[in-house]
Scaffold this motif. Structure first.
Motif, mmCIF file in Angstrom:
data_model
loop_
_atom_site.group_PDB
_atom_site.id
_atom_site.type_symbol
_atom_site.label_atom_id
_atom_site.label_comp_id
_atom_site.label_asym_id
_atom_site.label_seq_id
_atom_site.Cartn_x
_atom_site.Cartn_y
_atom_site.Cartn_z
ATOM 1 N N THR A 142 0.818 -1.213 0.000
ATOM 2 C CA THR A 142 0.000 0.000 0.000
ATOM 3 C C THR A 142 0.851 1.262 0.000
ATOM 4 O O THR A 142 0.579 2.205 -0.731
ATOM 5 C CB THR A 142 -0.954 0.005 1.220
ATOM 6 N N ILE A 143 1.890 1.287 0.815
ATOM 7 C CA ILE A 143 2.743 2.468 0.911
ATOM 8 C C ILE A 143 4.058 2.070 1.563
ATOM 9 O O ILE A 143 4.137 1.036 2.239
ATOM 10 C CB ILE A 143 2.034 3.599 1.704
ATOM 11 N N SER A 144 5.072 2.859 1.349
ATOM 12 C CA SER A 144 6.361 2.624 2.007
ATOM 13 C C SER A 144 6.799 3.888 2.729
ATOM 14 O O SER A 144 6.309 4.982 2.445
ATOM 15 C CB SER A 144 7.418 2.188 0.987
ATOM 16 N N ASP A 145 7.712 3.719 3.662
ATOM 17 C CA ASP A 145 8.194 4.887 4.405
ATOM 18 C C ASP A 145 9.242 5.636 3.591
ATOM 19 O O ASP A 145 9.555 5.264 2.454
ATOM 20 C CB ASP A 145 8.699 4.491 5.800
ATOM 21 N N MET A 146 9.802 6.683 4.160
ATOM 22 C CA MET A 146 10.755 7.541 3.451
ATOM 23 C C MET A 146 12.027 6.788 3.052
ATOM 24 O O MET A 146 12.712 7.177 2.120
ATOM 25 C CB MET A 146 11.104 8.754 4.309
ATOM 26 N N ALA A 147 12.329 5.690 3.761
ATOM 27 C CA ALA A 147 13.511 4.888 3.439
ATOM 28 C C ALA A 147 13.186 3.766 2.461
ATOM 29 O O ALA A 147 14.065 2.984 2.099
ATOM 30 C CB ALA A 147 14.101 4.305 4.724
ATOM 31 N N GLY A 148 11.909 3.675 2.038
ATOM 32 C CA GLY A 148 11.508 2.644 1.093
ATOM 33 C C GLY A 148 11.054 1.344 1.726
ATOM 34 O O GLY A 148 10.807 0.366 1.019
ATOM 35 N N ASN A 149 10.947 1.306 3.038
ATOM 36 C CA ASN A 149 10.479 0.102 3.716
ATOM 37 C C ASN A 149 8.970 -0.048 3.531
ATOM 38 O O ASN A 149 8.228 0.914 3.730
ATOM 39 C CB ASN A 149 10.799 0.168 5.217
ATOM 40 N N PRO A 150 8.510 -1.257 3.189
ATOM 41 C CA PRO A 150 7.064 -1.448 2.977
ATOM 42 C C PRO A 150 6.296 -1.403 4.292
ATOM 43 O O PRO A 150 6.842 -1.640 5.364
ATOM 44 C CB PRO A 150 6.978 -2.834 2.339
ATOM 45 N N LEU A 151 5.038 -1.110 4.165
ATOM 46 C CA LEU A 151 4.114 -1.055 5.294
ATOM 47 C C LEU A 151 3.956 -2.430 5.929
ATOM 48 O O LEU A 151 3.918 -3.441 5.230
ATOM 49 C CB LEU A 151 2.757 -0.561 4.784
ATOM 50 N N VAL A 152 3.849 -2.464 7.250
ATOM 51 C CA VAL A 152 3.501 -3.708 7.923
ATOM 52 C C VAL A 152 2.021 -3.942 7.619
ATOM 53 O O VAL A 152 1.177 -3.086 7.914
ATOM 54 C CB VAL A 152 3.739 -3.615 9.450
ATOM 55 N N PRO A 153 1.680 -5.069 6.994
ATOM 56 C CA PRO A 153 0.290 -5.281 6.574
ATOM 57 C C PRO A 153 -0.658 -5.452 7.762
ATOM 58 O O PRO A 153 -0.263 -5.882 8.839
ATOM 59 C CB PRO A 153 0.354 -6.550 5.744
#
Length: 188
Positions: free
Chosen positions: A70-81
């Motif tokens: 759905t989205i990633s943080d500023m460092a490119g880490n994916p969202l915890v579902p």
């Protein structure tokens, strides 16, 4: 932005079944790079959510689940579902109070099919054929639909399709009403 609205699902309880979950097909956001993201629903998604009676009708039937894509943080880490089996409840809910607006009407004088298009999903059980009057452009000729003499062909949605009875259709023809677009208007 890394927002993918198609990773967002709305569901009617924390543990969704196939009958009370809806995954967005579109949408957008104008808020980026913030811990709070506001999602603007697409019109097709909004109308489909309105059509469903088991999700997002009140605070207690509004839960969300999201995929890691759905989205990633500023460092490119994916969202915890958040899995559909453990949806997160909404904290705030605003009920839909916007009335529908009629945007288009079509009438087939051969078959008696009348299609009434609205700007948003409407409840088919609230459709009252008897409150519809077909009139000419000067309002000098009019015909009220006989409610028991026709059939509603559609369920909840943005288009209500109604089949006029033979007696209603013959009345229109007898009155020479709705022979062209210039002399056929819907009043309600």
């Amino acid at each position: 932005s890394s927002l993918n609205c198609q990773g967002i699902s709305l569901q009617g309880s924390s543990n969704a079944s196939l009958t009370d979950i809806y995954t967005l097909t579109g949408g957008s956001s104008t808020s980026f790079n913030n811990p709070v993201i506001v999602v603007l629903l697409s019109l097709p998604d909004l109308n489909e959510i309105r059509r469903r009676t088991l999700i997002s009708t009140k605070l207690s039937t509004t839960y969300i689940s999201v995929s890691k894509f759905t989205i990633s943080d500023m460092a490119g880490n994916p969202l915890v579902p958040i899995l559909p089996t453990n949806g997160t409840p909404a904290q705030v809910f605003t009920r839909d109070t916007t009335p529908p607006h009629l945007i288009y009407v079509s009438l087939d004088m051969n078959t008696g099919a009348i299609n009434i298009t609205f700007d948003k999903t409407v409840n088919s059980s609230s459709f009252q054929a008897s409150s519809i009057t077909l009139v000419d452009y000067l309002y000098t000729i009019n015909a009220n639909l006989t409610p028991s003499a026709g059939v509603l062909l559609t369920k909840d949605g943005t288009v209500m399709s109604y089949m006029l009875s033979t007696s209603n259709l013959n009345l229109l023809k007898y009155l020479n009403l709705c022979r062209s677009q210039a002399n056929c208007y819907l009043a309600y």
